[in-house]
Write a protein that holds these residues in place. Structure first.
Motif, mmCIF file in Angstrom:
data_model
loop_
_atom_site.group_PDB
_atom_site.id
_atom_site.type_symbol
_atom_site.label_atom_id
_atom_site.label_comp_id
_atom_site.label_asym_id
_atom_site.label_seq_id
_atom_site.Cartn_x
_atom_site.Cartn_y
_atom_site.Cartn_z
ATOM 1 N N PHE A 9 -13.616 -80.886 -2.191
ATOM 2 C CA PHE A 9 -12.725 -81.030 -1.042
ATOM 3 C C PHE A 9 -11.437 -81.715 -1.471
ATOM 4 O O PHE A 9 -11.354 -82.318 -2.547
ATOM 5 C CB PHE A 9 -13.408 -81.814 0.079
ATOM 6 C CG PHE A 9 -13.575 -83.289 -0.197
ATOM 7 C CD1 PHE A 9 -12.782 -84.231 0.452
ATOM 8 C CD2 PHE A 9 -14.539 -83.746 -1.087
ATOM 9 C CE1 PHE A 9 -12.943 -85.590 0.215
ATOM 10 C CE2 PHE A 9 -14.703 -85.101 -1.337
ATOM 11 C CZ PHE A 9 -13.899 -86.025 -0.679
ATOM 12 N N ALA A 10 -10.419 -81.611 -0.614
ATOM 13 C CA ALA A 10 -9.145 -82.276 -0.848
ATOM 14 C C ALA A 10 -9.228 -83.690 -0.299
ATOM 15 O O ALA A 10 -9.229 -83.901 0.908
ATOM 16 C CB ALA A 10 -8.008 -81.498 -0.186
ATOM 17 N N MET A 11 -9.302 -84.670 -1.189
ATOM 18 C CA MET A 11 -9.442 -86.078 -0.789
ATOM 19 C C MET A 11 -8.060 -86.713 -0.695
ATOM 20 O O MET A 11 -7.191 -86.480 -1.528
ATOM 21 C CB MET A 11 -10.298 -86.821 -1.811
ATOM 22 C CG MET A 11 -10.616 -88.250 -1.442
ATOM 23 S SD MET A 11 -11.808 -88.976 -2.598
ATOM 24 C CE MET A 11 -11.958 -90.633 -1.925
ATOM 25 N N ARG A 24 -6.028 -85.104 -3.919
ATOM 26 C CA ARG A 24 -6.628 -84.616 -5.162
ATOM 27 C C ARG A 24 -7.926 -83.889 -4.869
ATOM 28 O O ARG A 24 -8.607 -84.196 -3.876
ATOM 29 C CB ARG A 24 -6.870 -85.754 -6.145
ATOM 30 C CG ARG A 24 -7.782 -86.873 -5.653
ATOM 31 C CD ARG A 24 -7.034 -87.954 -4.939
ATOM 32 N NE ARG A 24 -7.872 -89.093 -4.602
ATOM 33 C CZ ARG A 24 -7.649 -89.903 -3.579
ATOM 34 N NH1 ARG A 24 -6.651 -89.679 -2.749
ATOM 35 N NH2 ARG A 24 -8.427 -90.944 -3.362
ATOM 36 N N GLN A 25 -8.266 -82.945 -5.702
ATOM 37 C CA GLN A 25 -9.510 -82.208 -5.554
ATOM 38 C C GLN A 25 -10.653 -83.040 -6.124
ATOM 39 O O GLN A 25 -10.604 -83.493 -7.271
ATOM 40 C CB GLN A 25 -9.431 -80.859 -6.270
ATOM 41 C CG GLN A 25 -8.506 -79.852 -5.598
ATOM 42 C CD GLN A 25 -9.018 -79.429 -4.233
ATOM 43 O OE1 GLN A 25 -10.156 -78.983 -4.081
ATOM 44 N NE2 GLN A 25 -8.172 -79.582 -3.218
ATOM 45 N N VAL A 26 -11.677 -83.241 -5.314
ATOM 46 C CA VAL A 26 -12.811 -84.071 -5.694
ATOM 47 C C VAL A 26 -14.101 -83.298 -5.416
ATOM 48 O O VAL A 26 -14.208 -82.592 -4.405
ATOM 49 C CB VAL A 26 -12.803 -85.398 -4.893
ATOM 50 C CG1 VAL A 26 -14.139 -86.122 -5.017
ATOM 51 C CG2 VAL A 26 -11.670 -86.290 -5.372
ATOM 52 N N ARG A 27 -15.061 -83.444 -6.300
ATOM 53 C CA ARG A 27 -16.369 -82.818 -6.090
ATOM 54 C C ARG A 27 -17.431 -83.905 -5.996
ATOM 55 O O ARG A 27 -17.447 -84.836 -6.803
ATOM 56 C CB ARG A 27 -16.724 -81.877 -7.239
ATOM 57 C CG ARG A 27 -17.974 -81.020 -6.976
ATOM 58 C CD ARG A 27 -18.436 -80.296 -8.234
ATOM 59 N NE ARG A 27 -18.905 -81.233 -9.245
ATOM 60 C CZ ARG A 27 -20.125 -81.780 -9.224
ATOM 61 N NH1 ARG A 27 -20.979 -81.502 -8.236
ATOM 62 N NH2 ARG A 27 -20.481 -82.617 -10.164
ATOM 63 N N LYS A 230 -8.357 -91.140 -13.275
ATOM 64 C CA LYS A 230 -8.365 -91.248 -14.723
ATOM 65 C C LYS A 230 -9.747 -91.546 -15.281
ATOM 66 O O LYS A 230 -9.927 -91.653 -16.477
ATOM 67 C CB LYS A 230 -7.392 -92.359 -15.153
ATOM 68 C CG LYS A 230 -5.940 -92.084 -14.762
ATOM 69 C CD LYS A 230 -5.051 -93.264 -15.105
ATOM 70 C CE LYS A 230 -3.622 -93.018 -14.645
ATOM 71 N NZ LYS A 230 -2.744 -94.183 -14.901
ATOM 72 N N ARG A 231 -10.730 -91.690 -14.421
ATOM 73 C CA ARG A 231 -12.064 -92.045 -14.876
ATOM 74 C C ARG A 231 -12.763 -90.844 -15.492
ATOM 75 O O ARG A 231 -12.447 -89.691 -15.198
ATOM 76 C CB ARG A 231 -12.898 -92.590 -13.710
ATOM 77 C CG ARG A 231 -12.368 -93.929 -13.186
ATOM 78 C CD ARG A 231 -13.160 -94.417 -11.994
ATOM 79 N NE ARG A 231 -14.542 -94.707 -12.350
ATOM 80 C CZ ARG A 231 -14.928 -95.813 -12.933
ATOM 81 N NH1 ARG A 231 -14.067 -96.735 -13.272
ATOM 82 N NH2 ARG A 231 -16.215 -96.024 -13.217
ATOM 83 N N PRO A 232 -13.767 -91.102 -16.368
ATOM 84 C CA PRO A 232 -14.523 -89.991 -16.967
ATOM 85 C C PRO A 232 -15.129 -89.106 -15.898
ATOM 86 O O PRO A 232 -15.527 -89.557 -14.831
ATOM 87 C CB PRO A 232 -15.600 -90.714 -17.776
ATOM 88 C CG PRO A 232 -15.028 -92.055 -18.069
ATOM 89 C CD PRO A 232 -14.192 -92.409 -16.866
ATOM 90 N N GLY A 233 -15.214 -87.836 -16.185
ATOM 91 C CA GLY A 233 -15.770 -86.892 -15.230
ATOM 92 C C GLY A 233 -14.722 -85.985 -14.650
ATOM 93 O O GLY A 233 -15.030 -85.024 -13.965
ATOM 94 N N LYS A 234 -13.454 -86.278 -14.912
ATOM 95 C CA LYS A 234 -12.388 -85.423 -14.412
ATOM 96 C C LYS A 234 -12.396 -84.113 -15.182
ATOM 97 O O LYS A 234 -12.451 -84.082 -16.398
ATOM 98 C CB LYS A 234 -11.035 -86.116 -14.557
ATOM 99 C CG LYS A 234 -9.874 -85.279 -14.048
ATOM 100 C CD LYS A 234 -8.555 -86.011 -14.207
ATOM 101 C CE LYS A 234 -7.390 -85.144 -13.735
ATOM 102 N NZ LYS A 234 -6.096 -85.801 -13.909
ATOM 103 N N SER A 235 -12.366 -83.026 -14.456
ATOM 104 C CA SER A 235 -12.343 -81.711 -15.092
ATOM 105 C C SER A 235 -11.004 -81.068 -14.816
ATOM 106 O O SER A 235 -10.118 -81.650 -14.211
ATOM 107 C CB SER A 235 -13.480 -80.843 -14.527
ATOM 108 O OG SER A 235 -13.213 -80.527 -13.180
ATOM 109 N N CYS A 236 -10.851 -79.826 -15.257
ATOM 110 C CA CYS A 236 -9.584 -79.137 -15.052
ATOM 111 C C CYS A 236 -9.340 -78.845 -13.586
ATOM 112 O O CYS A 236 -8.201 -78.652 -13.172
ATOM 113 C CB CYS A 236 -9.580 -77.823 -15.848
ATOM 114 S SG CYS A 236 -10.827 -76.639 -15.275
ATOM 115 N N CYS A 237 -10.390 -78.795 -12.789
ATOM 116 C CA CYS A 237 -10.238 -78.355 -11.402
ATOM 117 C C CYS A 237 -10.500 -79.450 -10.378
ATOM 118 O O CYS A 237 -9.930 -79.441 -9.295
ATOM 119 C CB CYS A 237 -11.191 -77.189 -11.124
ATOM 120 S SG CYS A 237 -10.911 -75.767 -12.189
#
Length: 309
Positions: A9-11, A24-27, A230-237
């Motif tokens: 979703f768009a957070m 930002r896009q967040v899963r 900037k935390r780990p887990g960020k992907s391209c999408c």
């Protein structure tokens, strides 16, 4: 509890306050969430089972609060008091009073009680109190991302939990302040203070009071959204399951002598008004020191596995 399968979703928001940006896009992974805030009835069961004593029922230690005024080291909590007329909105002390004897059993001061308020959200809850309840219930507190995903009810990108209009057709869809804060509440929603759960329609996920009524604790330390990006887990999408910033960055720079961490509150409360604190929205966020308890802060829980639920 209601199970949410998770998703992207768009957070955040670019339309209101700067701390909500950038969008930002967040899963988030799937999780269970309480259909409503924890009520006085729920919390009373917890206290009866555990003997838990809340932060508001314990006198503050002056060593933790440099500059504490004499006589303030007594149990109590912050209670909202409506003003008689317009006041400086930049000074919350105009409407907040630290009242000795105010706590979850006495939400409006020492002479009040929760009789008749059993199905209202519990208030005067500090972060440790919410965390203790969650542990007793075999649950946890939500992350900010989980909470916002749930509050949106499937309406990705909308300003409010029900669309882009605050009161569509004049309908009151949440418990917030109508009129000029902090002295003229028109009570168009039917409530001066907190309201019983279920008083307003559920959102698209079947969840009540995600907006208004009481602010709700999340487990994330306060940080600017850019920090979690900037935390780990960020992907391209999308950013996967963000968890906020570190404790050290959550301290209030305006109070350098007090090193007390701040968590993210979500959802706004019955005191949010169009002329002050327009935070009756999923993207809205507010920093709160973990030792704080007030007459408008509560919580709900989540569970991230079938065992917890």
């Amino acid at each position: 509890m209601v199970f949410l399968p998770g998703g992207t979703f768009a957070m955040g928001s670019r339309n209101f306050y700067p701390e909500e940006a950038p969008v930002r896009q967040v899963r988030v992974d799937g999780f269970w969430i309480d259909a409503a805030p924890v009520t006085n009835r729920d919390f009373a069961r917890f206290v009866a089972a555990t003997g838990h004593v809340t932060a508001a029922e314990i006198a503050a230690d002056p060593r933790d609060y440099p500059g504490m005024l004499p006589g303030m080291d007594r149990p109590g909590s912050l209670v909202f008091r409506k003003t008689r007329g317009p006041v400086d909105l930049g000074n919350p002390a105009n409407w907040w009073r630290f009242e000795f004897g105010a706590d979850w059993r006495h939400p409006d001061g020492p002479e009040s009680s929760i009789a008749g308020l059993e199905d209202h959200p519990v208030v005067h809850i500090a972060y440790a109190d919410a965390e203790a309840y969650a542990a007793w219930a075999g649950k946890a507190l939500p992350t900010e991302a989980e909470w916002e995903y749930a509050a949106r009810g499937g309406l990705d990108g909308a300003d409010y939990a029900w669309g882009d209009e605050l009161a569509p057709g004049g309908a009151m869809l949440a418990n917030y302040w109508q009129g000029l804060f902090p002295f003229a509440n028109q009570c168009l929603d039917g409530w001066e203070g907190t309201s019983p759960i279920g008083s307003f329609p559920a959102n698209g996920f079947g969840l009540h009071d995600m907006i208004g009524n009481v602010w709700e604790w999340t487990q994330d330390w306060w940080s600017a959204p850019a920090a979690s990006m900037k935390r780990p887990g960020k992907s391209c999408c999308a950013i996967d399951n963000p968890r906020g910033g570190p404790l050290r960055r959550s301290y209030d720079p305006a109070q350098p002598d007090i090193r007390i961490g701040r968590k993210v509150l979500k959802g706004g409360s019955h005191l949010c008004a169009p002329n002050y604190c327009q935070r009756y929205r999923p993207a809205a966020r507010h920093p709160e020191t973990i030792d704080s308890s007030t007459s408008h802060i509560g919580f709900r829980c989540v569970a991230r596995s079938a065992i917890e639920s």
